[in-house]
Design a protein around this motif. Structure first.
Motif, PDB file in Angstrom:
ATOM      1  N   ASN A  95      38.686  38.864  53.200  1.00  0.00           N
ATOM      2  CA  ASN A  95      37.410  38.211  52.904  1.00  0.00           C
ATOM      3  C   ASN A  95      37.544  37.188  51.780  1.00  0.00           C
ATOM      4  O   ASN A  95      36.680  37.095  50.919  1.00  0.00           O
ATOM      5  N   GLY A  96      38.633  36.460  51.767  1.00  0.00           N
ATOM      6  CA  GLY A  96      38.797  35.399  50.777  1.00  0.00           C
ATOM      7  C   GLY A  96      38.990  35.896  49.359  1.00  0.00           C
ATOM      8  O   GLY A  96      38.796  35.140  48.408  1.00  0.00           O
ATOM      9  N   GLY A  97      39.369  37.159  49.209  1.00  0.00           N
ATOM     10  CA  GLY A  97      39.579  37.713  47.879  1.00  0.00           C
ATOM     11  C   GLY A  97      38.332  38.330  47.271  1.00  0.00           C
ATOM     12  O   GLY A  97      38.340  38.709  46.099  1.00  0.00           O
ATOM     13  N   ALA A  98      37.264  38.460  48.053  1.00  0.00           N
ATOM     14  CA  ALA A  98      36.004  38.995  47.524  1.00  0.00           C
ATOM     15  C   ALA A  98      36.174  40.355  46.874  1.00  0.00           C
ATOM     16  O   ALA A  98      35.588  40.646  45.830  1.00  0.00           O
ATOM     17  N   TRP A  99      36.989  41.218  47.506  1.00  0.00           N
ATOM     18  CA  TRP A  99      37.197  42.576  46.987  1.00  0.00           C
ATOM     19  C   TRP A  99      38.492  42.661  46.173  1.00  0.00           C
ATOM     20  O   TRP A  99      38.562  43.413  45.202  1.00  0.00           O
ATOM     21  N   ALA A 100      39.492  41.896  46.575  1.00  0.00           N
ATOM     22  CA  ALA A 100      40.772  41.916  45.862  1.00  0.00           C
ATOM     23  C   ALA A 100      40.615  41.440  44.425  1.00  0.00           C
ATOM     24  O   ALA A 100      41.322  41.910  43.528  1.00  0.00           O
ATOM     25  N   ALA A 101      39.690  40.512  44.198  1.00  0.00           N
ATOM     26  CA  ALA A 101      39.484  40.018  42.834  1.00  0.00           C
ATOM     27  C   ALA A 101      39.005  41.123  41.910  1.00  0.00           C
ATOM     28  O   ALA A 101      39.263  41.093  40.702  1.00  0.00           O
ATOM     29  N   ARG A 102      38.293  42.112  42.455  1.00  0.00           N
ATOM     30  CA  ARG A 102      37.863  43.252  41.634  1.00  0.00           C
ATOM     31  C   ARG A 102      39.091  44.025  41.148  1.00  0.00           C
ATOM     32  O   ARG A 102      39.168  44.412  39.982  1.00  0.00           O
ATOM     33  N   ALA A 103      40.055  44.268  42.043  1.00  0.00           N
ATOM     34  CA  ALA A 103      41.281  44.957  41.635  1.00  0.00           C
ATOM     35  C   ALA A 103      42.028  44.132  40.594  1.00  0.00           C
ATOM     36  O   ALA A 103      42.553  44.675  39.617  1.00  0.00           O
ATOM     37  N   TRP A 104      42.088  42.818  40.809  1.00  0.00           N
ATOM     38  CA  TRP A 104      42.742  41.917  39.838  1.00  0.00           C
ATOM     39  C   TRP A 104      42.099  42.062  38.465  1.00  0.00           C
ATOM     40  O   TRP A 104      42.794  42.229  37.459  1.00  0.00           O
ATOM     41  N   TRP A 105      40.769  41.998  38.419  1.00  0.00           N
ATOM     42  CA  TRP A 105      40.082  42.081  37.121  1.00  0.00           C
ATOM     43  C   TRP A 105      40.312  43.445  36.482  1.00  0.00           C
ATOM     44  O   TRP A 105      40.555  43.532  35.271  1.00  0.00           O
ATOM     45  N   LEU A 106      40.246  44.508  37.273  1.00  0.00           N
ATOM     46  CA  LEU A 106      40.408  45.848  36.721  1.00  0.00           C
ATOM     47  C   LEU A 106      41.796  46.045  36.109  1.00  0.00           C
ATOM     48  O   LEU A 106      41.928  46.645  35.035  1.00  0.00           O
TER      49      LEU A 106
ATOM     50  N   GLU B  43      45.793  47.346  25.851  1.00  0.00           N
ATOM     51  CA  GLU B  43      44.677  46.520  25.384  1.00  0.00           C
ATOM     52  C   GLU B  43      44.191  45.614  26.508  1.00  0.00           C
ATOM     53  O   GLU B  43      44.994  44.986  27.194  1.00  0.00           O
ATOM     54  N   PRO B  44      42.881  45.534  26.727  1.00  0.00           N
ATOM     55  CA  PRO B  44      42.361  44.692  27.802  1.00  0.00           C
ATOM     56  C   PRO B  44      42.785  43.229  27.651  1.00  0.00           C
ATOM     57  O   PRO B  44      42.861  42.695  26.540  1.00  0.00           O
ATOM     58  N   LEU B  45      43.049  42.607  28.793  1.00  0.00           N
ATOM     59  CA  LEU B  45      43.354  41.187  28.843  1.00  0.00           C
ATOM     60  C   LEU B  45      42.133  40.396  29.297  1.00  0.00           C
ATOM     61  O   LEU B  45      42.247  39.223  29.640  1.00  0.00           O
ATOM     62  N   THR B  46      41.002  41.051  29.302  1.00  0.00           N
ATOM     63  CA  THR B  46      39.728  40.426  29.660  1.00  0.00           C
ATOM     64  C   THR B  46      38.823  40.421  28.428  1.00  0.00           C
ATOM     65  O   THR B  46      39.034  41.200  27.494  1.00  0.00           O
ATOM     66  N   ALA B  47      37.825  39.566  28.467  1.00  0.00           N
ATOM     67  CA  ALA B  47      36.789  39.633  27.434  1.00  0.00           C
ATOM     68  C   ALA B  47      36.016  40.937  27.605  1.00  0.00           C
ATOM     69  O   ALA B  47      35.949  41.497  28.705  1.00  0.00           O
ATOM     70  N   ALA B  48      35.434  41.424  26.525  1.00  0.00           N
ATOM     71  CA  ALA B  48      34.675  42.671  26.593  1.00  0.00           C
ATOM     72  C   ALA B  48      33.530  42.543  27.591  1.00  0.00           C
ATOM     73  O   ALA B  48      32.786  41.551  27.565  1.00  0.00           O
ATOM     74  N   PRO B  49      33.369  43.502  28.492  1.00  0.00           N
ATOM     75  CA  PRO B  49      32.268  43.423  29.448  1.00  0.00           C
ATOM     76  C   PRO B  49      30.906  43.383  28.743  1.00  0.00           C
ATOM     77  O   PRO B  49      30.731  43.940  27.657  1.00  0.00           O
TER      78      PRO B  49
ATOM     79  N   ILE C 267      41.948  30.470  37.065  1.00  0.00           N
ATOM     80  CA  ILE C 267      42.746  29.447  37.758  1.00  0.00           C
ATOM     81  C   ILE C 267      42.428  28.067  37.196  1.00  0.00           C
ATOM     82  O   ILE C 267      43.307  27.224  37.022  1.00  0.00           O
ATOM     83  N   ALA C 268      41.156  27.845  36.886  1.00  0.00           N
ATOM     84  CA  ALA C 268      40.688  26.542  36.402  1.00  0.00           C
ATOM     85  C   ALA C 268      41.046  26.285  34.942  1.00  0.00           C
ATOM     86  O   ALA C 268      40.765  25.206  34.425  1.00  0.00           O
ATOM     87  N   GLY C 269      41.642  27.273  34.283  1.00  0.00           N
ATOM     88  CA  GLY C 269      41.960  27.103  32.870  1.00  0.00           C
ATOM     89  C   GLY C 269      40.766  27.305  31.967  1.00  0.00           C
ATOM     90  O   GLY C 269      40.713  26.746  30.869  1.00  0.00           O
ATOM     91  N   LEU C 270      39.814  28.128  32.428  1.00  0.00           N
ATOM     92  CA  LEU C 270      38.605  28.421  31.659  1.00  0.00           C
ATOM     93  C   LEU C 270      38.491  29.924  31.446  1.00  0.00           C
ATOM     94  O   LEU C 270      37.597  30.585  31.975  1.00  0.00           O
ATOM     95  N   PRO C 271      39.381  30.520  30.667  1.00  0.00           N
ATOM     96  CA  PRO C 271      39.359  31.968  30.481  1.00  0.00           C
ATOM     97  C   PRO C 271      38.247  32.401  29.536  1.00  0.00           C
ATOM     98  O   PRO C 271      37.570  31.577  28.920  1.00  0.00           O
ATOM     99  N   GLY C 272      38.070  33.711  29.436  1.00  0.00           N
ATOM    100  CA  GLY C 272      37.146  34.251  28.441  1.00  0.00           C
ATOM    101  C   GLY C 272      35.777  34.617  28.951  1.00  0.00           C
ATOM    102  O   GLY C 272      34.929  35.076  28.170  1.00  0.00           O
ATOM    103  N   ALA C 273      35.511  34.457  30.249  1.00  0.00           N
ATOM    104  CA  ALA C 273      34.199  34.839  30.786  1.00  0.00           C
ATOM    105  C   ALA C 273      34.023  36.350  30.682  1.00  0.00           C
ATOM    106  O   ALA C 273      34.972  37.120  30.864  1.00  0.00           O
ATOM    107  N   ARG C 274      32.799  36.782  30.398  1.00  0.00           N
ATOM    108  CA  ARG C 274      32.485  38.209  30.326  1.00  0.00           C
ATOM    109  C   ARG C 274      31.877  38.677  31.636  1.00  0.00           C
ATOM    110  O   ARG C 274      30.950  38.044  32.162  1.00  0.00           O
TER     111      ARG C 274
END
Length: 283
Positions: free
Chosen positions: A98-109, A152-158, A254-261
């Motif tokens: 599905n174009g990564g709709a569900w796979a992106a959740r695994a990526w983020w996790l 340590e998370p590599l994502t911004a704090a939820p 991908i766009a070089g705009l990291p840091g979204a919560r």
């Protein structure tokens, strides 16, 4: 070479051929029919892929107030990943149809768990099949338990509902809603018992991150889109239940705009409290 956003079919082929060991996660799923994902996995999946169920493996238990797909407990997710054989530093690749709709959740996790080498297969299973590559119909045999440990998370704090509510008045951040435009507007649909969106949110349908071939659009195009929507503000990413919002997180990376919560509870959590405000229309 580690892949941390996308991996193409030829790149995945080369990685598998190198014998370095790749953990493949098949994230096939269908909203409203959770039994279909495992059935489609059984019909054919990439060789050696393990099935990752959105409801059971990539989410915690919902309690009626925390959304349909709350974040799993970190200790539980780490334990599950070890049972799939994940090792420290091992390349992980998630995919779906599905174009990564569900796979992106695994990526983020996995990034939230501190695991950097994780990527989404660009084009997913359809791209693999299109390349004339084989599928398997049996699950992988027993695997050695991995040694993965959460870091340590590599994502911004939820963000949570209180953060989002406070932002409505101040407007320091821009909420981007990944649902399709009809659901965002508040048109009747079978998924959202309360129609509409968070006041002040803008719609960024996750499907707009993809080209006609089902692969992610070029980084420069994605950057232009998100930059225009955000107008200089940081992003809070929402959707129906914190899943396709991860697709926007991946597109921004991908766009070089990291840091979204990520707002994991998203609309399904938001509407569990009737006191929270609701807006309809284009936004």
């Amino acid at each position: 070479m580690a892949f941390e956003t996308l991996i193409s079919v030829p790149e995945l082929q080369s990685l598998i051929a190198s014998g370095s060991g790749v953990l493949l996660l098949d994230c096939t799923f269908e909203l409203g029919a959770p039994e279909k994902g495992p059935a489609l996995y059984a019909e054919g999946h990439l060789p050696g892929a393990h099935y990752a169920h959105l409801d059971e493996d990539l989410a915690g238990p919902p309690d009626g107030t925390n959304g349909r797909h709350p974040l799993p407990a970190r200790v539980a997710l780490a334990a599950w990943l070890r049972t799939q054989g994940l090792r420290k530093g091992q390349q992980a690749v998630a995919y779906d149809s599905n174009g990564g709709a569900w796979a992106a959740r695994a990526w983020w996790l996995l990034r939230w768990m501190g695991h950097a080498p994780v990527a989404v297969l660009d084009g997913g299973k359809p791209a693999w099949v299109e390349a004339g590559l084989p599928l398997e119909t049996t699950p992988p045999g027993p695997v050695m338990t991995g040694n993965f440990e959460a870091g340590e998370p590599l994502t911004a704090a939820p963000a949570d509902a209180a953060d989002v509510l406070a932002n409505i008045g101040g407007g320091e951040a821009q909420v981007l809603d990944a649902r399709d435009p009809s659901r965002f507007r508040g048109d009747p649909n079978p998924i959202d018992p309360v129609p509409g969106h968070i006041p002040g949110a803008r719609n960024r349908f996750f499907g707009d991150n993809l080209g006609p071939d089902g692969r992610f659009r070029p980084a420069a195009e994605l950057a232009a889109d998100f930059t225009a929507l955000l107008d200089g503000k940081p992003a809070v990413l929402s959707c129906g239940s914190g899943v396709t919002a991860c697709h926007n997180a991946l597109a921004m990376e991908i766009a070089g705009l990291p840091g979204a919560r990520l707002y994991p509870g998203s609309w399904s959590e938001w509407i569990s409290d009737p006191a929270r405000p609701v807006e309809t229309g284009e936004g």
